[in-house]
Design a protein around this motif. Structure first.
Motif, short mmCIF file in Angstrom:
data_model
loop_
_atom_site.label_atom_id
_atom_site.label_comp_id
_atom_site.label_asym_id
_atom_site.label_seq_id
_atom_site.Cartn_x
_atom_site.Cartn_y
_atom_site.Cartn_z
N VAL A 100 0.84 -1.20 0.00
CA VAL A 100 0.00 0.00 0.00
C VAL A 100 0.88 1.25 0.00
O VAL A 100 2.03 1.22 0.41
CB VAL A 100 -0.96 0.03 1.22
N TRP B 252 -4.82 6.43 1.52
CA TRP B 252 -4.25 5.12 1.22
C TRP B 252 -4.66 4.68 -0.17
O TRP B 252 -5.77 4.97 -0.61
CB TRP B 252 -4.76 4.08 2.21
N ARG B 253 -3.77 3.94 -0.84
CA ARG B 253 -4.13 3.30 -2.09
C ARG B 253 -3.31 2.02 -2.22
O ARG B 253 -2.21 1.90 -1.66
CB ARG B 253 -3.94 4.21 -3.30
N ILE B 254 -3.84 1.06 -2.98
CA ILE B 254 -3.11 -0.18 -3.24
C ILE B 254 -2.05 0.13 -4.29
O ILE B 254 -2.37 0.59 -5.38
CB ILE B 254 -4.07 -1.29 -3.75
N TRP C 176 -10.51 -7.40 -4.78
CA TRP C 176 -11.00 -6.51 -3.75
C TRP C 176 -10.13 -6.72 -2.52
O TRP C 176 -10.05 -7.82 -1.97
CB TRP C 176 -12.47 -6.79 -3.45
N THR D 168 -9.37 -5.66 1.35
CA THR D 168 -9.97 -5.06 2.54
C THR D 168 -8.89 -4.78 3.56
O THR D 168 -8.11 -5.66 3.91
CB THR D 168 -11.04 -6.00 3.14
N THR E 141 -17.70 -3.45 2.24
CA THR E 141 -17.81 -1.99 2.38
C THR E 141 -18.84 -1.61 3.42
O THR E 141 -18.87 -0.46 3.86
CB THR E 141 -18.18 -1.32 1.04
N LEU F 292 -11.52 -0.23 4.95
CA LEU F 292 -11.28 0.41 3.67
C LEU F 292 -11.22 -0.70 2.63
O LEU F 292 -10.45 -1.64 2.79
CB LEU F 292 -9.95 1.18 3.72
N GLU G 298 -10.57 -1.43 -1.36
CA GLU G 298 -10.05 -0.89 -2.60
C GLU G 298 -9.99 -2.00 -3.64
O GLU G 298 -9.74 -3.15 -3.29
CB GLU G 298 -8.64 -0.32 -2.41
N ALA H 141 -7.98 -3.49 -6.75
CA ALA H 141 -6.67 -3.44 -7.40
C ALA H 141 -6.74 -4.26 -8.68
O ALA H 141 -7.46 -5.26 -8.74
CB ALA H 141 -5.60 -4.01 -6.47
#
Length: 150
Positions: A13, A27-29, A83, A85, A111, A117, A119, A121
């Protein structure tokens, strides 16, 4: 192929300072990689400017025969995804990996749970190939039958 084959993936991340008054970090993957045995969850992998790359940890991705329609739709979307988590934590590194799934319905259901969170990817090609083969072998088309009222 087994009924529920599983394989391990690692999740990297990226953490950046947030411009939002409600969150300290954004945050992002950054990447889905093969599991990195010996790399502790939360280890900082590098820093560039104000971005910090962190190894969030490893998780099993399982394929289940009853979910093949969801997997097929995921693959057919043109942008197959996983997905991821994550749980936000008050202490460093600020995040913990909870789960990784190829099932869009399962990912979306995560979700609805509190401070998680979720996201999406991009699915690595080797996982997409294994998933496509699993769907080819195990998918059974189920006919929709509309029930009639009595």
């Amino acid at each position: 192929m087994a009924d529920t084959p599983a394989f391990r993936v690692g999740v990297v991340v990226e953490r950046r300072p947030s411009s939002s008054p409600w969150a300290e970090h954004a945050w992002r993957i950054a990447a889905i990689v093969p599991e990195a045995p010996g790399t502790p969850d939360g280890q900082v992998l590098g820093q560039e400017g104000d971005a910090t790359l962190i190894y969030a940890g490893a998780s099993d991705v399982e394929f289940h025969r009853v979910e093949t329609a969801n997997y097929r739709d995921n693959l057919a979307s043109g942008h197959a995804g996983l997905w991821v988590t994550l749980a936000l934590l008050p202490e460093e590194p600020g995040i913990r990996l909870v789960a990784v799934t190829a099932d869009p319905a399962e990912g979306e259901s995560m979700t609805e749970i509190g401070d998680l969170l979720v996201e999406v990817a991009p699915m690595p090609p080797e996982i997409a190939e294994r998933l496509a083969e699993f769907v080819r072998v195990h998918h059974v088309e189920r006919k929709f039958i509309k029930r009639k009222r009595d």
